[in-house]
Scaffold this motif. Sequence first.
Motif, PDB file in Angstrom:
ATOM      1  N   TRP A  36       0.855  -1.176   0.000  1.00 42.71           N
ATOM      2  CA  TRP A  36       0.000   0.000   0.000  1.00 42.71           C
ATOM      3  C   TRP A  36       0.894   1.230   0.000  1.00 42.71           C
ATOM      4  N   HIS A  55      -3.861  -4.660  -7.415  1.00 44.19           N
ATOM      5  CA  HIS A  55      -4.076  -5.358  -6.145  1.00 44.19           C
ATOM      6  C   HIS A  55      -4.836  -6.666  -6.350  1.00 44.19           C
ATOM      7  N   ARG A 101     -10.190  -6.648  -2.663  1.00 44.80           N
ATOM      8  CA  ARG A 101      -9.169  -7.692  -2.808  1.00 44.80           C
ATOM      9  C   ARG A 101      -9.285  -8.733  -1.703  1.00 44.80           C
TER      10      ARG A 101
END
Length: 204
Positions: A36, A55, A101
């Motif tokens: 991230w 992702h 995700r």
Amino acid sequence: MRADTHDDASVRAAVAEVVAQLGGVDILVNTAAAPWKPGQRTSTIEVTDEQMREHFEVKALGYLRMARAAAPHMIDAGWGRIINVSGLGARHAGSAVQTVRNVAVSAITKNLADDLGQHGINVTVVHPGMTRTDAVADLVAERARAEGLSDDEMGARMAHNSIHRLVDASEVADVIAFLASPRSIAITGDAIAAGGGDPGVVAY
């Protein structure tokens, strides 16, 4: 062995090398995730297609590629464990990318569990919360110095959990080790939260 989880051929080659060297695959723990990055958009209406794809490719599809490559060897052996490390972002809004995700990993886990259970293979998902890794420990120390707090005080503030401290990476590993063992036979297709408790949330 190294593998690029974006690339199915790379994944299959790595698993084949494991089988060649070790004689089979008993346990698969999927932990890959795109990092991230600071400044990434979390607003659902601002998130880009590229962000979402990156992702999803690394985590959800990467986990599926690894499972597809390893599962036939487990089926041949009549036993196996697949543990997918996802995240408590699956249960919280606030970042569309992280929610999607992680929910996708849970959905893949359940489908794999139902498909593979008859072959002696259990598939589970572990949802860590904020976990004390080297990088997180550095972040805690930095924020603690800035606010004149101890590392423990800052860790408790950042944890946002029922035990009022950060869970250590080794403590998440303990949960994974149990799920990878023969003693976990009664657990498959389900998600295990390993974030120290989510205050005020009833998960069922």
